[in-house]
Each structure stands twice: as structure tokens, then as C-alpha cells.
Design a protein around this motif. Structure first.
Motif, short mmCIF file in Angstrom:
data_model
loop_
_atom_site.label_atom_id
_atom_site.label_comp_id
_atom_site.label_asym_id
_atom_site.label_seq_id
_atom_site.Cartn_x
_atom_site.Cartn_y
_atom_site.Cartn_z
N UNK A 108 49.34 30.44 -19.71
CA UNK A 108 49.97 29.90 -18.51
C UNK A 108 49.42 28.49 -18.30
N UNK A 109 50.32 27.52 -18.17
CA UNK A 109 49.89 26.13 -18.05
C UNK A 109 49.00 25.93 -16.83
N UNK A 110 47.80 25.40 -17.08
CA UNK A 110 46.86 25.11 -16.00
C UNK A 110 46.76 23.62 -15.72
N UNK A 111 47.12 22.79 -16.67
CA UNK A 111 46.98 21.36 -16.50
C UNK A 111 47.96 20.59 -17.37
N UNK A 112 48.17 19.33 -16.99
CA UNK A 112 49.01 18.42 -17.75
C UNK A 112 48.32 17.06 -17.76
N UNK A 113 48.08 16.55 -18.96
CA UNK A 113 47.32 15.32 -19.12
C UNK A 113 48.20 14.23 -19.74
N UNK A 114 48.00 12.97 -19.32
CA UNK A 114 48.76 11.89 -19.96
C UNK A 114 48.24 11.61 -21.37
N UNK A 115 49.19 11.30 -22.26
CA UNK A 115 48.83 10.93 -23.63
C UNK A 115 49.61 9.68 -24.04
N UNK A 116 49.07 8.99 -25.02
CA UNK A 116 49.73 7.81 -25.59
C UNK A 116 49.59 7.89 -27.11
N UNK A 117 50.61 7.44 -27.80
CA UNK A 117 50.57 7.46 -29.27
C UNK A 117 50.99 6.12 -29.83
N UNK A 118 50.41 5.81 -30.98
CA UNK A 118 50.78 4.58 -31.68
C UNK A 118 50.68 4.82 -33.18
N UNK A 119 51.37 3.96 -33.92
CA UNK A 119 51.31 4.00 -35.38
C UNK A 119 50.88 2.62 -35.85
N UNK A 120 49.81 2.57 -36.62
CA UNK A 120 49.35 1.28 -37.12
C UNK A 120 50.03 0.98 -38.45
N UNK A 121 50.35 -0.28 -38.63
CA UNK A 121 50.91 -0.69 -39.91
C UNK A 121 49.82 -0.57 -40.96
N UNK A 122 50.19 -0.19 -42.17
CA UNK A 122 49.16 -0.03 -43.21
C UNK A 122 48.58 -1.37 -43.61
#
Length: 144
Positions: A61-75
Motif C-alpha cells: 500500500x503506497x505510503x509515500x511519493x517522492x520527486x525524481x529526476x532523470x537524465x541521459x549523458x552523451x557518451x
């Protein structure tokens, strides 16, 4: 930024930032709980894709919701290597509401098929059946 249709040198499709992280995870530190990472089609001022990590440390049962961020780096260009470039997928979760760091960073670990965090923990990717159905998760506003 990269379009979802871009491909790398060997023709492999390169997905939008965050796509590789979307899904259900286990956390060895909280074996009774779950983690679900989802992304919106919005980006912050640094160009990182915004999303949420919903979860519980004790049950399904969901107890929390957290902000996330994603990125992709160029090789990094490597003229000495004949292997195709590998993009580095990075995720940051704000655990401050749970008493943790505001910017815990992880990267996609293709060998372990999961998120490898800078503190050494690994969240293995698990089948969706190990998480509550998405319909049971209240939608979380990413505005603000």
C-alpha cells in the motif's frame, strides 16, 4: 536533449531520459515494500525529466511519493575503442521527506538490471506483479 527516435552508433534505439528507469523495483533494505518509478513528459530548468517514486517500506500500500529526476549523458567520444558508445542513465530521488538525502543519485546497472545507488544499494527491477497495480496509486501532481 535527445528525441525518442534518436539511435546510437550501433542503431540501438535511445529512449527518452528516464524511460529505462520506469517500472517496479524491490529494495533489499525493505523486502516487504515496493518502489514504482514513473515519469511525466515534463522537464525541469536543468533539462532533467520529472517523475515520481511511489512506494512503501512495509507492504503493498503506497505510503509515500517522492520527486525524481532523470537524465541521459552523451557518451564520451573514445577513438581508441571500437565498441559503440554507451549512454549513462542517471536518476536522482529526493528522500528528504523520509529523512534521507535530497539528491540521492543512481545509475542504471545493465549487468544487475536495476538501479545502483551511490550508497551501494541496488534496487533490482522486478515484475510488475510485485507492485500494486498503477490504478491503485493516486496520481501525484508534478506541478510546483
Amino acid at each position: 536533449t535527445m528525441a525518442a527516435t534518436d539511435a546510437d552508433a550501433d542503431g540501438t534505439k535511445v529512449n527518452a531520459a528516464g524511460d529505462i528507469f520506469a517500472g517496479c523495483y524491490a529494495d533489499p533494505n525493505h523486502p516487504e515494500g515496493f518502489r514504482i518509478v514513473r515519469f511525466a513528459d515534463t522537464y525541469d530548468t536543468l533539462g532533467r525529466r520529472e517523475g515520481t517514486c511511489d512506494g512503501s517500506d512495509t507492504d503493498l500500500v503506497k505510503d509515500w511519493s517522492l520527486p525524481v529526476w532523470a537524465s541521459v549523458s552523451s557518451p564520451a567520444s573514445s577513438s581508441s575503442s571500437s565498441s559503440p558508445p554507451s549512454y549513462i542513465n542517471t536518476i536522482i530521488v529526493d528522500f528528504s521527506s523520509k529523512g534521507g538525502p535530497a539528491d540521492l543519485q543512481g545509475t542504471w546497472d545493465p549487468q544487475e538490471v536495476g538501479i545502483r545507488w551511490v550508497d551501494g544499494n541496488l534496487w533490482p527491477f522486478v515484475p510488475a506483479s510485485k507492485c500494486p497495480p498503477p490504478d491503485n496509486l493516486d496520481e501525484v501532481s508534478l506541478v510546483g
